[in-house]
Design a protein around this motif. Structure first.
Motif, PDB file in Angstrom:
ATOM      1  N   ARG A 151       0.827  -1.216   0.000  1.00  0.00           N
ATOM      2  CA  ARG A 151       0.000   0.000   0.000  1.00  0.00           C
ATOM      3  C   ARG A 151       0.859   1.263   0.000  1.00  0.00           C
ATOM      4  NH1 ARG A 151      -3.276  -3.131   3.598  1.00  0.00           N
ATOM      5  NH2 ARG A 151      -2.155  -2.287   5.386  1.00  0.00           N
ATOM      6  N   LEU A 152       1.934   1.266   0.803  1.00  0.00           N
ATOM      7  CA  LEU A 152       2.714   2.483   0.998  1.00  0.00           C
ATOM      8  C   LEU A 152       3.830   2.649  -0.025  1.00  0.00           C
ATOM      9  CD1 LEU A 152       3.033   2.424   4.899  1.00  0.00           C
ATOM     10  CD2 LEU A 152       1.412   3.726   3.518  1.00  0.00           C
ATOM     11  N   GLY A 153       4.249   1.569  -0.663  1.00  0.00           N
ATOM     12  CA  GLY A 153       5.278   1.675  -1.678  1.00  0.00           C
ATOM     13  C   GLY A 153       6.624   1.142  -1.247  1.00  0.00           C
ATOM     14  N   PRO A 154       7.553   1.042  -2.170  1.00  0.00           N
ATOM     15  CA  PRO A 154       8.856   0.409  -1.912  1.00  0.00           C
ATOM     16  C   PRO A 154       9.765   1.197  -0.974  1.00  0.00           C
ATOM     17  CG  PRO A 154       8.788   1.388  -4.106  1.00  0.00           C
ATOM     18  CD  PRO A 154       7.397   1.458  -3.581  1.00  0.00           C
ATOM     19  N   ASP A 155       9.462   2.489  -0.730  1.00  0.00           N
ATOM     20  CA  ASP A 155      10.298   3.283   0.177  1.00  0.00           C
ATOM     21  C   ASP A 155       9.959   3.040   1.645  1.00  0.00           C
ATOM     22  OD1 ASP A 155      11.675   4.457  -1.897  1.00  0.00           O
ATOM     23  OD2 ASP A 155      10.254   6.111  -2.096  1.00  0.00           O
ATOM     24  N   THR A 156       9.011   2.177   1.907  1.00  0.00           N
ATOM     25  CA  THR A 156       8.572   1.912   3.279  1.00  0.00           C
ATOM     26  C   THR A 156       9.679   1.240   4.098  1.00  0.00           C
ATOM     27  OG1 THR A 156       6.302   1.608   2.499  1.00  0.00           O
ATOM     28  CG2 THR A 156       6.823   0.776   4.706  1.00  0.00           C
ATOM     29  N   VAL A 157       9.847   1.702   5.331  1.00  0.00           N
ATOM     30  CA  VAL A 157      10.764   1.055   6.281  1.00  0.00           C
ATOM     31  C   VAL A 157       9.919   0.306   7.302  1.00  0.00           C
ATOM     32  CG1 VAL A 157      12.531   1.391   8.038  1.00  0.00           C
ATOM     33  CG2 VAL A 157      12.527   2.811   5.983  1.00  0.00           C
ATOM     34  N   ILE A 158      10.256  -0.939   7.557  1.00  0.00           N
ATOM     35  CA  ILE A 158       9.532  -1.763   8.528  1.00  0.00           C
ATOM     36  C   ILE A 158      10.223  -1.663   9.883  1.00  0.00           C
ATOM     37  CG2 ILE A 158       8.902  -4.119   9.173  1.00  0.00           C
ATOM     38  CD1 ILE A 158       8.701  -4.736   6.166  1.00  0.00           C
TER      39      ILE A 158
END
Length: 410
Positions: A151-158
């Motif tokens: 949903r948030l895209g590939p730049d998301t940090v977990i």
């Protein structure tokens, strides 16, 4: 008070650094209890019960799982990740040059995450948050993060609090394993020491029980064994026992139920048990007589307990049978279920009566108690987990972020 023996329970990579802080310059002795998966917490806590005075869990997940399984038996606390820990991880990412455009966070309370991000100047960051609820599995957490990244895209940090989730996700996406800060750990240790001091002090109180049973009272034998109690026969169908507050607190599941009540009801037509606690045997016996009277008034099968300076409270069976008295929805029962004091619920009930409504926000609770709004949110979340407070779905706008409106049943 001398040092404690603290059992530190959690994944192997967290147990050692937290145990080092818990030792407090070797003032406390620490038993390091590491597991490979959260599901092992229940077995390990049960196995090491007799070795420790108190439990320190590395996070809310193993703590909640162990509490739900009724294996804790000692004062317990867990280290929070919501304060300095979360802020430190965010600052570290920024310092390493990572532009934080989106975050996926598990286990922590949403309000506290957003408050921390605002403090770091990241209030506009797109964020998905999975608050911890009992029953969630590591697979649930991993699936949540994968959906969030979609949903948030590939730049998301977990950001994850679970070692199993970190192991599953780190090879496929930027993932940070949250490790409790020393400050958050010290706060948890300080809270645990206070709890244990109080518990040790209360153990010195005498507990006297009076039982009147018209039928087979054999199930009491096992109860007395677990309590380490001395038993005295007072006549046909009547007996008394003496123990101390500590074992009684454990066996009755924090003064909420009498495990043998249902079994006694199967073998007797009338079962009345009254238990009193006091600083002396005389005070405890007087309280036990009051409790026994309450049990007699309640019905054919009932048990009651009287604590110092409190009204009688009913003790219930683990499983309700047809002959048992149904639990009354009173404040003492609700307070026990939520893990708060009766006075806390009285203050909230007074707030509801003064405002003439059954809804509150964390801001309302903070004003009623004179505490910080962050602490009030934690209190409301405790009530929510106990089913006392339910989000209404409405929010109230204000100078800060919108306030969640909760419906309360008291």
């Amino acid at each position: 008070m001398g040092g404690l023996t603290i059992g530190v329970v959690g994944p192997g990579d967290l147990v050692d650094p937290i145990a080092d802080v818990a030792e407090d310059g070797r003032r406390n002795r620490v038993v390091r209890i590491a597991y490979q998966h959260e599901d092992d917490a229940v077995r390990l806590v049960a196995e090491h019960h007799d070795e420790v005075d108190a439990w320190l869990f590395t996070g809310v997940v193993p703590h909640t799982v162990a509490e739900a399984a009724d294996v804790v038996g000692h004062p317990a606390e867990h280290v929070s990740y919501s304060g300095v820990t979360l802020l430190s991880d965010v600052i570290r990412l920024l310092r390493d040059g990572r532009e934080i455009r989106a975050l996926s966070v598990d286990t922590l309370e949403a309000a506290e995450v957003r408050e921390t991000l605002a403090a770091a100047g990241l209030e506009t960051t797109a964020t998905e948050i999975l608050e911890y609820r009992f029953g969630q599995t590591g697979q649930d957490v991993v699936a949540f993060h994968r959906r969030a990244v979609e949903r948030l895209g590939p730049d998301t940090v977990i950001l994850t609090c679970l070692g199993s989730a970190f192991t599953a996700l780190r090879s496929e996406h930027p993932t940070v394993r949250m490790v409790p800060s020393q400050r958050d750990t010290r706060e948890a240790v300080a809270s645990l020491v206070l709890k244990t001091q109080s518990h040790r002090y209360s153990d010195a109180q005498v507990a006297v029980g009076l039982a009147e049973i018209d039928g087979d009272d054999a199930p009491l034998t096992g109860l007395f064994s677990r309590l380490g109690a001395s038993r005295f026969q007072l006549g046909e169908g009547r007996s008394a026992f003496v123990t101390t507050r500590g074992p009684l607190w454990t066996v009755t599941h924090r003064f909420t139920r009498l495990p043998v009540l249902a079994e006694l009801a199967e073998h007797a037509t009338r079962v009345h048990v009254g238990i009193g606690i006091g600083r002396s045997a005389m005070a405890a016996e007087s309280a036990a007589r009051t409790a026994l009277g309450k049990a007699v008034d309640a019905g054919p099968v009932a048990a009651s307990l009287v604590l110092p300076n409190e009204a009688p409270r009913m003790l219930y069976a683990q499983e309700a049978g047809p002959a048992l008295v149904e639990p009354a929805a009173d404040l003492r029962q609700l307070a026990g279920r939520a893990g708060v004091s009766t006075r806390t619920l009285l203050v909230i009930r007074d707030l509801l009566e003064r405002t003439e409504r059954a809804e509150v926000t964390a801001h309302d609770v903070a004003e009623a108690f004179g505490i910080h709004e962050r602490s009030a949110r934690r209190l409301v979340k405790q009530l929510e987990r106990a089913g006392i407070a339910v989000p209404s779905g409405r929010r109230i706008s204000g100078p800060g972020r919108p306030l969640v409106v909760y419906e309360l049943t008291l």
